[in-house]
Every structure is written in C-alpha cells, then in structure tokens.
Design an enzyme around this catalytic site. Structure first.
Site: not given
Length: 254
Positions: A64-65, A159
């Site tokens: 999980d970054v 985003y």
C-alpha cells in the site's frame, strides 16, 4: 533486441493491472528483474508466475503506497533480495468521481492526494535513499503523470491537483538527484486503453458539457516509451514525455 543487463532491478508500482502491468511486461521482456508492487496480491503473483514460466524474474510484493510502513517493507525486501534498485516506475494512482467539487466527499480528495502525491513521494523517497547508498551509485525514477498534469478535465480537481504536484516532485527529484547520479522523468499519458479506461470509448464529459467517446491508443505504446527511457544511460534523461492518442481532445480542451 535486448539492450538491458538482466541484473538490473526495476520496481513497478500499481503493477497488477493497466499501465503498470504493461510496463512490467515490457521491462521483463527487455531483461530486467522486476519487483511488482500493488495492493492486490493475486494479480501480482499471477504476473510473477507467468514471468517465471517464460524464464524471466519477477517478485510480487503486495504494498500500500500510502502506508509508510508498507513502503518501507517493500524497499527492505528489495534491499535484502537484490541489494540495489536501478529503476522505479512510480505508477500507482487513483481517481475520484467526476462531481462538482462542493459535492465531492472529502474522503475522496484525501484518497487521491494520499495515493497520487504522498504515495509517489514515499516510493521516490525510499528509492532515492537506496540509489544514493548503493554501489555503483545512482538510478532512474520515472513518475507517471498525466495529461491532467497540464490541463484538467471537467470536475477533476483532486486528480488534476495531484498530477500537477507530481510535476513539481519530478523536477525536485531531477535537481536533487544530480549529486548522486539519480535522474528523474515524468511520462504524461493520454487515453491509453486498459480495463480501467475502456469506459472512455463509450463517452466522457467534455469541457463544453457534452458527453463524447474519445480515441484511445494501445497501452503497449506507453510501455515501449517507458522502456526506452529506462534503457538510456544515466548521463541522458527524458525529463518530460507526453504520449497520447493522436486525436484525443487535449490540445483543443476548453
């Protein structure tokens, strides 16, 4: 033609599907040993097993970054298994629903920023440290930006903000890495056809309020571009590269 030593070690995040999977396959074909990172263990292991059957070397490490401990465990594994890292393709990312920002749940904002900015930073930070300390010193970091690092789509504030941040981080890495033979690139991708982007062929909200299908390109062209940058000697860099479906509405957005 294989121009890369099989002993060179690459890490691809978000490797279980889409662009990450395509790039991992391209690097494996070019002779890299590839560490496959992502949240879902099953597609990573499937890809590693397929690589092994072809005589290629891949190691699946569920990660999980957004979790500093998980990222540290990933890089501890790389260090213990291979002793070095020559390439990081920092690819893991998420999006948020296309909603007016006052309707967007705040947890979606934090999810995008945590993955697309903090996750990219955590992996770049760990790679930078390993590349700085290893011998021979140095390596390459390629960050997955986006067309949205330049121009937004409607209702994509999280985003778009995250990808603009990636641009700043890439430039900082390129500058700060000079003293340690670490180079950084950003690849900005527009409309690569994957299982996640296939919906765009059926219609995407445009700047004028209409919904229209958009042209797409084969994701393998992205993989080829990343592999080209990866194969360059460290004294040469492609700082920014935009690769896109030729007729997509980017240049004429708005």
């Amino acid at each position: 033609m294989n121009t890369t030593s099989p002993k060179k070690i690459a890490l691809v995040t978000g490797a279980g599907s889409g662009i990450g999977r395509a790039v991992a396959l391209g690097l494996l074909s070019d002779g890299w040993t590839v560490v496959l990172a992502g949240r879902r263990a099953e597609p990573l292991q499937t890809l590693a097993t397929e690589a092994g059957r072809r005589g290629q070397t891949a190691l699946a490490v569920p990660t999980d970054v957004t979790d500093p401990g998980s990222v540290q465990a990933l890089f501890d594994t790389i260090g213990h298994s291979f002793g070095r890292l020559d390439l990081l393709f920092n690819n893991a990312g998420v999006n948020a629903p296309a909603l007016p920002m006052d309707e967007l749940p705040l947890e979606k904002w934090f999810d995008v920023l945590n993955t697309n900015v903090t996750g990219v930073f955590l992996c770049a930070r760990a790679a930078f440290g390993l590349m700085r300390r290893q011998s021979p010193q140095g390596g390459r970091i390629i960050n997955n930006g986006s067309i949205s690092a330049h121009t937004p789509r409607p209702f994509t504030a999280p985003y778009t903000a995250s990808k603009h941040a990636v641009t700043g981080l890439t430039k900082a890495l390129a500058l700060d890495g000079r003293a340690f033979n670490i180079v950084a690139s950003q690849i900005d991708i527009g409309n690569a056809l994957t299982e996640l982007s296939e919906r765009m062929t059926r219609g995407v909200l445009q700047a004028n309020g209409t919904v229209a299908p958009e042209p797409m390109m084969d994701v393998n062209h992205v993989a080829n571009a990343v592999c080209h940058i990866a194969a360059l000697p460290l004294e040469t860099n492609v700082l920014n590269l935009t690769i896109m479906a030729s007729a997509m509405p980017y240049v004429g957005r708005g």
